[in-house]
Design a protein around this motif. Structure first.
Motif, PDB file in Angstrom:
ATOM      1  N   GLU A  96       0.793  -1.325  -0.225  1.00 33.38           N
ATOM      2  CA  GLU A  96      -0.453  -0.304  -0.535  1.00 33.38           C
ATOM      3  C   GLU A  96       1.101   1.135  -0.174  1.00 33.38           C
ATOM      4  O   GLU A  96       2.325   1.171   0.521  1.00 33.38           O
ATOM      5  N   VAL A  97       0.680   2.422  -0.588  1.00 31.33           N
ATOM      6  CA  VAL A  97       1.048   3.548  -0.665  1.00 31.33           C
ATOM      7  C   VAL A  97       1.211   4.358   0.443  1.00 31.33           C
ATOM      8  O   VAL A  97      -0.034   4.601   1.097  1.00 31.33           O
ATOM      9  N   ARG A  98       2.144   4.489   0.745  1.00 28.32           N
ATOM     10  CA  ARG A  98       2.139   5.527   2.036  1.00 28.32           C
ATOM     11  C   ARG A  98       1.794   7.405   2.071  1.00 28.32           C
ATOM     12  O   ARG A  98       1.755   7.246   1.186  1.00 28.32           O
ATOM     13  N   VAL A  99       0.843   7.588   3.313  1.00 27.34           N
ATOM     14  CA  VAL A  99       0.045   8.377   3.044  1.00 27.34           C
ATOM     15  C   VAL A  99       0.988   9.549   3.560  1.00 27.34           C
ATOM     16  O   VAL A  99       1.315   9.308   4.413  1.00 27.34           O
ATOM     17  N   VAL A 100       1.338  10.212   2.981  1.00 30.16           N
ATOM     18  CA  VAL A 100       1.342  11.927   3.603  1.00 30.16           C
ATOM     19  C   VAL A 100       0.645  12.965   3.577  1.00 30.16           C
ATOM     20  O   VAL A 100      -0.086  13.332   2.914  1.00 30.16           O
TER      21      VAL A 100
END
Lengths: 261, 261, 261, 261
Positions: free
Chosen positions: A47-51
């Motif tokens: 899953e793509v990391r949230v920023v």
């Protein structure tokens, strides 16, 4: 039972593919004799990391390291003597200013590939000309200079003006604001790579937006910034500090942050 | 006489070199037996073109083509039938909104390499999930999709979420804002090159900042965006329109501008 | 006095430049206001290392590691069990042959970037078709396959024929010789680079000459060679062995050498 | 019924995949939730064009344009005056020799991207030193020089010796044979690309094998070869002739051919 379900699922896929296929571009011409299903080109993991982005453009996102936010120079030291604090002057709890003759300043931390944001303003009082006006610079890995200069109505050699990779690449355009305004550099920097034997593997590259305008478009950096002679990569090095240059002018800086890439 | 002057000038150079050399990086190690003078690596011509940046980050600079500033959709047409006006809805003289089922819209003008800025917001009312929520997209040269989706608390396949090059490259991070906020994409796009015989010469590349955060770092685009199967470059093409996708959701757009590179 | 000499020297340079300039290309247009002298772009150090080339094209140069010269398989082991000798058969003290069912063979040494030379011949007796005829392969770093097949009058999928990067890149042309003749591959291989966190930094690239004809021109290798599905780089790795595939056909090999780059 | 068949077919695929998977590399880790079938990554069209390679390495393949085979200089003209025949001397119906002072020679045809083969030998009688011994050169597109020199026991500046891109890139190694022997250059040349406005888009690149040894590994050519000063790309150009330099030495040439890429 399971097979029945599978077949229903399969039909659904085909239909879905047809419907969605119309909304997207058409399917490819005959590149493979056996067609795929849409799900075959969906990648779910990891899953793509949230920023969390900054409130407005230019503000630091949640994963940025804040190098200066107006309050202190704790992330910086003297370039001449890294055991000493940065000898520059904070003004109005808002920005800091070069103290001419005190020498450059460097980050305490070392960096390689990064997204870097900095804001700067030429000295309010316009003095000097060409390279003598508002001269400073950002040295990535303490070696490769993105030039800072007052290039507002101030002609100099094109590969030495604001936004140039000094004596390497002129900027695509001159997007400089007046000395009474603030400028931004948004930089995507890729460090050079070296082989185990110390030879250069790939050059550093850099992309720069100056006040939101593209001025360096993924250009190769041809080596260490020298004032005299051809630039080169004489030896391998790893991550290193970012330095700001004291070139004798009271250039101002604020809102500096960096993200490791 | 002239010789005397020359020699004085020469001495001045040497001294200047020594003084400046200290301020910049040191001179290179023995790469050439005969040293240069500083002026030999100064390039003056042609003068760099001046561009006035926008007032704040995100605002169009002086050389941008304004594709939408709130007032009208005159720069856009129906994607299905380019002889017809863009069938989407302007709201509050501020932004426009997809009219689901009306089809996509395309620019009147054609573009290749460009710096592109767009702002978008997912529908205020959150409905659906995965690809069903706030789905739209920017198609460069009418072929290569930078995905728009409501990726705020909405998992989908990583190479299909907001900021992905659809089914090609997942974004580096997820920098999406909530549906009640506006997002920005700042894009540096390089068109693919083709040989005279129609074969691909070099792939398109793209760099994307999402709300100021780097999410695509000069990646190759591997071909036309297909919903099913492998992407490819089946035939040569030149500049082409930029299209926004109608994927059935009321995505909103504002402040769109472009600079040819 | 000294000045006079300097001026004479200077004149000599100018004249020399003019004379030599005619033999070479003309001097550049106005890129720097102060002209250089020829010696300023001469780099003498370090001296270039001498290598004695092979007697004729295809023969190993003096700095090559000989992987097979007809005499023995001492540089190779069983791919299945590297503690065991290579289970293939040397013929006539000249070449060796796959022993079908015995499994592949691998080099004892590990390699990364390299120039690689190999000669191979499809089985003399033509049997099977498509992928079933003379199938083998060279796996660089034990992962990335340069296909070996009897592609002489034997159609198969283009990205699976001799000289393909298997299921990745078809060869530019089909330069295959008949099964009664020997073929050469001359390969320039660049290993993939990985970041410290294990992610891919840059893809592997490969250039291949097949019987002296360019068939792969510095193409990216898109990941580990899989028979099924999309290729990728799932994890970082360093130098690794080169393997030759046992695909059930009695392919023959001779004259194998490699140079580290 | 159909479903049953489908399921049997599916099982067959799975089994086949397992069996083949062992022979090839293993299948990828979880990159897509729905597995593909082997046929989905087989590309059949268009069929790869057949080229008959030369009898031995160095011989021209069937699609090469023969620029010199020993018999005549019909493919060449005077560089100074292209309306006149090439003023160099054919020897023994085998090779030709520079006639010092007569000027360079150029191909009649123009070329861009190419695979190029040439054989050369320094003058039999060793005279002069450094750049004065056996000096000539191949100019791709009449601008970019691959240096020819007698670099056998003859030191000069590294970026000016045999196999250098003159005053740009030194060769990786010195693979020169003695003046009594013949040398080969096998070159993969990619022409520079220019934008419509005349600016450089991408630099030329070159790979060179000298007597079968890699000496230039896909390096960028940094511009027109100048004897004095920095190289650059001052203006756009298309395909152009290949020239051989008259630098005052009786360098010999034979077996020259080229393939358009």
């Amino acid at each position: 039972m399971k097979l029945m379900k599978l077949s229903v699922l399969f039909m659904t896929f085909i239909l879905a593919a047809q419907v969605y296929g119309q909304k997207h571009s058409s399917t490819p011409p005959e590149v493979s004799p056996m067609p795929m299903k849409p799900e075959m080109t969906e990648i779910w993991e990891p899953e793509v990391r949230v920023v969390t982005p900054g409130k407005k453009l230019g503000d630091p996102p949640s994963d940025a390291i804040i190098l200066f936010d107006g309050s202190n120079l704790d992330q910086w030291v003297s370039q001449k003597d890294p055991s000493k604090p940065a000898p520059w002057k904070i003004v109005d709890n808002d920005h800091f200013e070069v103290v001419p003759g005190s020498g450059g300043i460097s980050t305490k931390m070392k960096f390689g590939d990064c997204q870097f944001h900095i804001e700067f303003s030429a000295p309010d009082k316009v003095e000097g000309e060409s390279q003598g006006r508002g001269n400073s610079g950002v040295f990535f890995q303490n070696r490769y200079e993105l030039q800072i200069l007052d290039s507002y109505n101030n002609r100099t050699y094109r590969n030495g003006q604001a936004g140039s990779i000094y004596k390497d690449h002129a900027p695509l355009v001159n997007a400089m604001r007046s000395p009474l305004e603030w400028n931004t550099y948004d930089v995507i920097y890729r460090a050079p790579r070296f082989k185990e034997n110390g030879e250069l593997d790939t050059k550093a590259t850099i992309t720069v937006l100056h006040n939101g305008v593209l001025i360096q478009n993924n250009v190769d950096i041809n080596g260490i910034t020298y004032y005299i002679g051809l630039h080169n990569y004489p030896e391998a090095h790893g991550e290193d500090v970012i330095s700001l240059q004291d070139h004798g002018n009271k250039t101002q800086f604020r809102n500096i942050w960096i993200r490791r890439l």
